[in-house]
Design a protein around this motif. Structure first.
Motif, PDB file in Angstrom:
ATOM      1  N   VAL A   1       0.837  -1.200   0.000  1.00  0.00           N
ATOM      2  CA  VAL A   1       0.000   0.000   0.000  1.00  0.00           C
ATOM      3  C   VAL A   1       0.872   1.250   0.000  1.00  0.00           C
ATOM      4  N   PHE A   2       1.872   1.239   0.871  1.00  0.00           N
ATOM      5  CA  PHE A   2       2.731   2.425   0.957  1.00  0.00           C
ATOM      6  C   PHE A   2       3.472   2.657  -0.359  1.00  0.00           C
ATOM      7  N   VAL A   3       4.062   1.580  -0.884  1.00  0.00           N
ATOM      8  CA  VAL A   3       4.847   1.734  -2.116  1.00  0.00           C
ATOM      9  C   VAL A   3       3.950   2.150  -3.274  1.00  0.00           C
ATOM     10  N   SER A   4       2.760   1.553  -3.368  1.00  0.00           N
ATOM     11  CA  SER A   4       1.924   1.943  -4.518  1.00  0.00           C
ATOM     12  C   SER A   4       1.414   3.365  -4.372  1.00  0.00           C
ATOM     13  N   SER A   5       1.175   3.803  -3.143  1.00  0.00           N
ATOM     14  CA  SER A   5       0.762   5.202  -3.018  1.00  0.00           C
ATOM     15  C   SER A   5       1.916   6.119  -3.426  1.00  0.00           C
ATOM     16  N   LEU A   6       3.137   5.714  -3.087  1.00  0.00           N
ATOM     17  CA  LEU A   6       4.291   6.517  -3.512  1.00  0.00           C
ATOM     18  C   LEU A   6       4.373   6.571  -5.040  1.00  0.00           C
ATOM     19  N   LEU A   7       4.130   5.408  -5.680  1.00  0.00           N
ATOM     20  CA  LEU A   7       4.207   5.372  -7.145  1.00  0.00           C
ATOM     21  C   LEU A   7       3.161   6.293  -7.770  1.00  0.00           C
ATOM     22  N   VAL A   8       1.940   6.229  -7.227  1.00  0.00           N
ATOM     23  CA  VAL A   8       0.889   7.095  -7.762  1.00  0.00           C
ATOM     24  C   VAL A   8       1.271   8.558  -7.603  1.00  0.00           C
TER      25      VAL A   8
ATOM     26  N   LEU B   1      -9.251   5.701  -5.330  1.00  0.00           N
ATOM     27  CA  LEU B   1      -8.180   4.703  -5.267  1.00  0.00           C
ATOM     28  C   LEU B   1      -7.785   4.434  -3.817  1.00  0.00           C
ATOM     29  N   ALA B   2      -7.650   5.527  -3.049  1.00  0.00           N
ATOM     30  CA  ALA B   2      -7.312   5.373  -1.632  1.00  0.00           C
ATOM     31  C   ALA B   2      -8.384   4.535  -0.937  1.00  0.00           C
ATOM     32  N   GLY B   3      -9.640   4.724  -1.332  1.00  0.00           N
ATOM     33  CA  GLY B   3     -10.731   3.950  -0.737  1.00  0.00           C
ATOM     34  C   GLY B   3     -10.560   2.464  -0.980  1.00  0.00           C
ATOM     35  N   VAL B   4     -10.256   2.087  -2.218  1.00  0.00           N
ATOM     36  CA  VAL B   4     -10.067   0.663  -2.527  1.00  0.00           C
ATOM     37  C   VAL B   4      -8.869   0.112  -1.746  1.00  0.00           C
ATOM     38  N   MET B   5      -7.781   0.893  -1.733  1.00  0.00           N
ATOM     39  CA  MET B   5      -6.594   0.430  -1.016  1.00  0.00           C
ATOM     40  C   MET B   5      -6.899   0.240   0.460  1.00  0.00           C
ATOM     41  N   PHE B   6      -7.676   1.175   0.993  1.00  0.00           N
ATOM     42  CA  PHE B   6      -8.069   1.058   2.402  1.00  0.00           C
ATOM     43  C   PHE B   6      -8.847  -0.229   2.636  1.00  0.00           C
ATOM     44  N   GLY B   7      -9.826  -0.482   1.743  1.00  0.00           N
ATOM     45  CA  GLY B   7     -10.655  -1.669   1.901  1.00  0.00           C
ATOM     46  C   GLY B   7      -9.829  -2.941   1.859  1.00  0.00           C
ATOM     47  N   ILE B   8      -8.922  -3.025   0.878  1.00  0.00           N
ATOM     48  CA  ILE B   8      -8.122  -4.235   0.743  1.00  0.00           C
ATOM     49  C   ILE B   8      -7.201  -4.415   1.951  1.00  0.00           C
ATOM     50  N   CYS B   9      -6.664  -3.288   2.433  1.00  0.00           N
ATOM     51  CA  CYS B   9      -5.673  -3.364   3.503  1.00  0.00           C
ATOM     52  C   CYS B   9      -6.320  -3.615   4.864  1.00  0.00           C
ATOM     53  N   TYR B  10      -7.443  -2.941   5.143  1.00  0.00           N
ATOM     54  CA  TYR B  10      -8.008  -3.007   6.495  1.00  0.00           C
ATOM     55  C   TYR B  10      -9.332  -3.760   6.581  1.00  0.00           C
ATOM     56  N   GLY B  11      -9.973  -4.034   5.424  1.00  0.00           N
ATOM     57  CA  GLY B  11     -11.184  -4.851   5.456  1.00  0.00           C
ATOM     58  C   GLY B  11     -12.461  -4.100   5.747  1.00  0.00           C
ATOM     59  N   GLN B  12     -12.620  -3.636   6.982  1.00  0.00           N
ATOM     60  CA  GLN B  12     -13.887  -3.027   7.400  1.00  0.00           C
ATOM     61  C   GLN B  12     -14.113  -1.662   6.741  1.00  0.00           C
ATOM     62  N   ILE B  13     -15.280  -1.487   6.103  1.00  0.00           N
ATOM     63  CA  ILE B  13     -15.630  -0.156   5.612  1.00  0.00           C
ATOM     64  C   ILE B  13     -17.024   0.215   6.117  1.00  0.00           C
ATOM     65  N   THR B  14     -17.195   1.498   6.466  1.00  0.00           N
ATOM     66  CA  THR B  14     -18.501   1.989   6.912  1.00  0.00           C
ATOM     67  C   THR B  14     -18.837   3.262   6.142  1.00  0.00           C
ATOM     68  N   PHE B  15     -20.120   3.592   6.114  1.00  0.00           N
ATOM     69  CA  PHE B  15     -20.499   4.748   5.309  1.00  0.00           C
ATOM     70  C   PHE B  15     -20.070   6.072   5.933  1.00  0.00           C
ATOM     71  N   THR B  16     -19.709   6.058   7.220  1.00  0.00           N
ATOM     72  CA  THR B  16     -19.281   7.308   7.858  1.00  0.00           C
ATOM     73  C   THR B  16     -17.769   7.488   7.863  1.00  0.00           C
ATOM     74  N   MET B  17     -17.032   6.508   7.353  1.00  0.00           N
ATOM     75  CA  MET B  17     -15.576   6.592   7.539  1.00  0.00           C
ATOM     76  C   MET B  17     -14.959   7.779   6.804  1.00  0.00           C
ATOM     77  N   GLY B  18     -15.634   8.241   5.737  1.00  0.00           N
ATOM     78  CA  GLY B  18     -15.090   9.367   4.981  1.00  0.00           C
ATOM     79  C   GLY B  18     -14.967  10.609   5.839  1.00  0.00           C
ATOM     80  N   GLN B  19     -15.810  10.704   6.851  1.00  0.00           N
ATOM     81  CA  GLN B  19     -15.797  11.874   7.707  1.00  0.00           C
ATOM     82  C   GLN B  19     -14.451  12.014   8.415  1.00  0.00           C
ATOM     83  N   ILE B  20     -14.069  10.979   9.141  1.00  0.00           N
ATOM     84  CA  ILE B  20     -12.846  11.083   9.928  1.00  0.00           C
ATOM     85  C   ILE B  20     -11.613  11.010   9.038  1.00  0.00           C
ATOM     86  N   TYR B  21     -11.651  10.142   8.005  1.00  0.00           N
ATOM     87  CA  TYR B  21     -10.485  10.073   7.117  1.00  0.00           C
ATOM     88  C   TYR B  21     -10.341  11.343   6.309  1.00  0.00           C
TER      89      TYR B  21
END
Lengths: 319, 301
Positions: free
Chosen positions: B153-160, B211-231
């Protein structure tokens, strides 16, 4: 006061009088509670209006001061047994001192930087409350069993009692803020909002005036906290989150920042309208969001933008 | 030491995600001087779209995991860009001429709208990317085992980010974006279609957020509809720390914030984690009022 304002004085006075008779019209307790909530938000938004509307500082952290006020009342009652209304001045004082402390280092920040820092302050306060800071705030559950206020031996329990307490206080605040707006202080704040550099150039101590605006706004938010605590009887950190600040911010901008009537109208719309549309249930907020966007597109300056300051010429010049 | 390295890697992975979201904030701010409060919701939207493509439509099962993830990321970026474009058209373009505060409220309205739309479409209960989507591989860094996915995740974010940096600094459209950010009026006089630049910025930013959303999902699994607020809030904080409007600043701010947060949670207090983030923000702004790498803005007199 201009001629146009004179013409509207009596209809407005009648409207206010009618409003204060609301409990007599057989409004059920539910709608009175809604009106009380609108009153609290109106009080908070009016105090935010000093900072955001008049001084033009992007402050999105008003819930923090509200929280300090509410918790001051809660702690003084639950830990020390103070009567609720005696805590009112202290709640204002605590919120004011807190505002002075946190605002002093950040008051010079430019618009959006200030905005995000004030959001940060709300979050810090909320997390501090959740973590039971000083062992007094009761952690995530908050404080429970806060008493109803007592005035001269009369205990306020029913919604209509609170209606008069909250709206009475709001009315007094409206008057005080009206004087403040039209004082030297109010003019200085408007000057800072329009052009801080020119204001500084003409001798307005911008830092001091901005800080004073912050503190005055915070003191009133603290007062609102006392009313909230004694009305709800339970306070918890969840009630003072970032979204509360957003709602207050929205009320001020939507209503017309810098105009008290606009802010009042904003409180009725933002707090009251979602209540009317309870039947929409879960899609209620969806419409609310869309409505905000639409209102801003069609009335970007707010529903009731402030009129410019008008002064009557002295008679010998007017001729 | 091993604990430190693990926390550092965790921080870098989260920081990479923050940085990707922060780029969307900072690019929009650079050109429009507008805080796009709905950007956090576009991150959430990306995570949910990714879930639908990968899991609900079973993309992972039909073409194999690796290609599926790449296709999914591409599609999500495309769809997020589209969503960003619609958002700009609907909520921001009509307000171009009005005050900045009304644009802020419109942005907040759009954010509430999107958050609730996501809730109504995908449900109020959170979703979880399957834990066995990718094999749990551990690699060793400085003798310490760390989950490979975090490093990826870190390396691909750097590449992007590297790609974006190239786009901004080495291409014509990048030059147009930079010019519009410095002075819209002058950019128009030079023949740059600023409206188009704004539209493009409102596609690149959301694409990165999605893209960050997908990476987050793959890396951490849990997604909620309110997570965009804090992130969203954290990423916006990161953009401010870096100096809003400045693209390298957003990258630096994001990674820095992720590391501060991870180390703060590990060494100071887990329950004060978010507060530490905001303390860091205040501290940095008290010392440098316009962030670490500020855009040079001349005070108008």
């Amino acid at each position: 006061m201009s001629a146009a304002a004179d013409k509207w004085f009596w209809p407005q006075a009648a409207l206010v009088a009618l409003f204060f008779c609301a409990p007599a019209f057989g409004l059920g307790p539910y709608w009175l509670e809604v009106l009380n909530q609108i009153g609290l938000y109106a009080l908070l938004a009016l105090s935010l209006n000093i900072i955001l509307g008049h001084a033009g500082m992007f402050h999105m952290g008003h819930a923090a001061f509200f929280a300090v006020g509410a918790y001051t009342t809660g702690i003084l009652y639950t830990s020390y047994g103070w009567p609720i209304l005696c805590t009112l001045p202290l709640a204002g004082l605590a919120a004011g001192i807190f505002a002075l402390l946190v605002a002093a280092p950040i008051i010079h920040l430019r618009g959006d930087y200030l905005l995000v820092v004030t959001i940060g302050i709300v979050e810090i306060v909320r997390i501090a409350l959740v973590n039971n800071i000083f062992g007094l705030t009761g952690g995530a559950n908050g404080l429970v069993g806060i008493a109803r206020p007592v005035i001269f031996g009369f205990k306020l329990t029913r919604p209509w009692h609170f209606f008069y307490l909250i709206w009475g206080f709001t009315a007094v605040s409206l008057l005080l803020f009206h004087w403040l707006e039209n004082s030297r202080f109010g003019r200085a704040l408007n000057y800072i909002r329009e052009d801080p550099v020119a204001a500084e150039g003409i001798g307005v101590n911008t830092t001091r005036y901005k800080l004073m605006a912050f503190v005055i706004g915070a003191v009133w938010a603290g007062f609102a906290g006392t009313f909230y605590a004694s009305q709800m009887r339970t306070i918890s950190p969840g009630s003072f989150n970032f979204w509360e600040s957003v709602v207050l911010f929205t009320i001020v901008i939507l209503g017309g920042s810098g105009n008290q009537k606009g802010v009042l109208l904003g409180a009725f719309l933002v707090v009251g309208l979602p209540e009317l549309f309870r039947s929409l249930q879960s899609s209620r907020l969806l419409f609310f969001g869309a409505a905000l966007v639409l209102m801003m597109i069609f009335r970007p300056q707010g529903l009731l933008p402030p009129k410019g300051r008008a002064y009557r010429l002295p008679p010998e010049v007017a001729r | 030491m091993e604990f430190f390295i693990q926390q550092l890697i965790n921080g870098l992975a989260v920081g990479g995600i923050y940085a990707l979201i922060a780029l969307g904030y900072t690019m929009v701010y650079g050109v429009l001087k507008l805080i796009n409060f709905a950007h956090g919701e576009l991150f959430t939207l990306g995570a949910y779209l990714g879930f639908t493509l990968l899991v609900s439509w079973g993309l992972a099962g039909t073409v194999g995991v690796g290609p599926a993830i790449l296709i999914c990321m591409g599609l999500v970026m495309l769809l997020s860009a589209l969503a960003g474009h619609v958002l700009e058209r609907a909520a921001y373009r009509p307000l171009r001429k009005s005050g900045r505060l009304s644009a802020v409220v419109s942005a907040l309205g759009a954010s509430i709208f999107l958050q609730n739309a996501i809730m109504l479409i995908w449900g109020a209960k959170g979703l979880a990317y399957p834990a066995d989507l990718l094999p749990r591989v551990m690699i060793s860094i400085a003798g310490q085992p760390v989950p490979l996915i975090r490093v990826v995740v870190f390396v691909s974010s750097l590449l992007v980010m590297l790609g974006l940096y190239f786009l901004i600094n080495r291409t014509r459209i990048g030059m147009a974006i930079r010019a519009s950010a410095i002075d819209q009026g002058a950019a128009k006089l030079m023949g740059i279609d600023v409206r188009q630049v704004i539209a493009i910025v409102f596609m690149i930013g959301p694409a990165l957020g999605g893209l960050a959303g997908v990476m987050f999902g793959i890396c951490y699994g849990q997604i909620t509809f309110t997570m965009g607020q804090i992130y969203g809030l954290k990423a916006f904080t990161a953009a401010i720390i870096g100096g809003i409007g400045n693209i390298p600043g957003a990258m630096l701010g994001g990674i820095l914030l992720g590391v501060i947060e991870a180390l703060g949670a590990a060494y100071i207090s887990m329950s004060w984690k978010d507060a530490i983030t905001f303390f860091a923000l205040i501290l940095i702004l008290v010392i440098r009022p316009t962030g670490i790498l500020p855009e040079r803005v001349a005070e108008k007199l």
